[in-house]
Design a protein around this motif. Sequence first.
Motif, PDB file in Angstrom:
ATOM      1  N   TRP A 136       7.277 -10.659   6.259  1.00 32.62           N
ATOM      2  CA  TRP A 136       7.332  -9.591   6.630  1.00 32.62           C
ATOM      3  C   TRP A 136       7.729  -8.382   5.431  1.00 32.62           C
ATOM      4  CZ3 TRP A 136      10.771  -9.548  12.050  1.00 32.62           C
ATOM      5  CH2 TRP A 136      10.146 -10.207  12.808  1.00 32.62           C
ATOM      6  N   ASN A 137       8.392  -9.000   4.564  1.00 30.36           N
ATOM      7  CA  ASN A 137       9.161  -8.249   2.824  1.00 30.36           C
ATOM      8  C   ASN A 137       7.550  -7.847   1.691  1.00 30.36           C
ATOM      9  OD1 ASN A 137      10.917  -7.592   4.196  1.00 30.36           O
ATOM     10  ND2 ASN A 137      11.985  -9.340   4.476  1.00 30.36           N
ATOM     11  N   CYS A 138       7.215  -8.547   1.678  1.00 29.78           N
ATOM     12  CA  CYS A 138       6.389  -8.927   0.421  1.00 29.78           C
ATOM     13  C   CYS A 138       5.575  -7.529   0.177  1.00 29.78           C
ATOM     14  CB  CYS A 138       5.083 -10.405   0.025  1.00 29.78           C
ATOM     15  SG  CYS A 138       4.132 -10.061   1.350  1.00 29.78           S
ATOM     16  N   LYS A 139       4.985  -7.410  -1.114  1.00 27.67           N
ATOM     17  CA  LYS A 139       4.225  -6.486  -1.448  1.00 27.67           C
ATOM     18  C   LYS A 139       2.792  -6.674  -1.578  1.00 27.67           C
ATOM     19  CE  LYS A 139       7.996  -3.612  -1.108  1.00 27.67           C
ATOM     20  NZ  LYS A 139       7.923  -2.696   0.277  1.00 27.67           N
ATOM     21  N   ILE A 140       1.256  -5.969  -1.644  1.00 33.33           N
ATOM     22  CA  ILE A 140       0.749  -6.610  -1.689  1.00 33.33           C
ATOM     23  C   ILE A 140      -0.046  -5.061  -2.657  1.00 33.33           C
ATOM     24  CG2 ILE A 140      -2.107  -5.655  -1.195  1.00 33.33           C
ATOM     25  CD1 ILE A 140      -0.474  -8.250   0.787  1.00 33.33           C
ATOM     26  N   MET A 141      -0.824  -6.189  -4.064  1.00 31.19           N
ATOM     27  CA  MET A 141      -1.122  -5.682  -5.077  1.00 31.19           C
ATOM     28  C   MET A 141      -2.789  -5.808  -4.848  1.00 31.19           C
ATOM     29  SD  MET A 141      -1.856  -6.394  -9.076  1.00 31.19           S
ATOM     30  CE  MET A 141       0.445  -6.252  -9.193  1.00 31.19           C
ATOM     31  N   PRO A 142      -3.352  -4.194  -4.577  1.00 32.61           N
ATOM     32  CA  PRO A 142      -5.038  -4.597  -4.059  1.00 32.61           C
ATOM     33  C   PRO A 142      -6.124  -4.351  -5.398  1.00 32.61           C
ATOM     34  CG  PRO A 142      -3.724  -2.611  -3.849  1.00 32.61           C
ATOM     35  CD  PRO A 142      -2.547  -3.683  -4.253  1.00 32.61           C
TER      36      PRO A 142
END
Length: 180
Positions: A136-142
Amino acid sequence: MTTKIFANCQVITITLHKYAEPDLILFSGLLAITPNDPFFVNQWHLNKIRAPDAWDITKGSSSVVAAVIDEGVDLQHEDLVNRFYRDGGGNIIGTDKTDQGDNSPQPQPFNAHGTACSGIIAAETNNGKGVAGVDWNCKIMPVQIFYNEDDLDTWPSNFRSEFSWSAAGIDFRPRKWRRL
């Protein structure tokens, strides 16, 4: 069965039972969190991995950044727009390894696989929209490594070649399939 033991001139009676039961803490799903995202009911995989039970313990961490190495991610998707890893100026940190010159980790029209994978990992959860993410809290690096369907025929050989690259501090050597 009852046994009498004499100790210090006192009679102690011990009753022995024929069975014992462990005193366990059970996670039966009765306390499991159910997000209000409308498509959560269709996400059978989250129950399969017992995510609702895990969410009672933790919902993840904003210090975790998941690099989604695929054909790009829809940067405007309503369940992902707030989940991207950003620099101090609010710019999305990602990379385009397709040599198209636009440096945009945006998906191409032929597929939205990177967007779907990002949603499974980190869709904004319990917001009454779309789906629920595992974290619910992590970040995405595309990280975009495909540009079109033609890339699908050549990417395995390119991906296994002797190159390595770095995106925002994540060193990745594709041939070894591990973080350096």
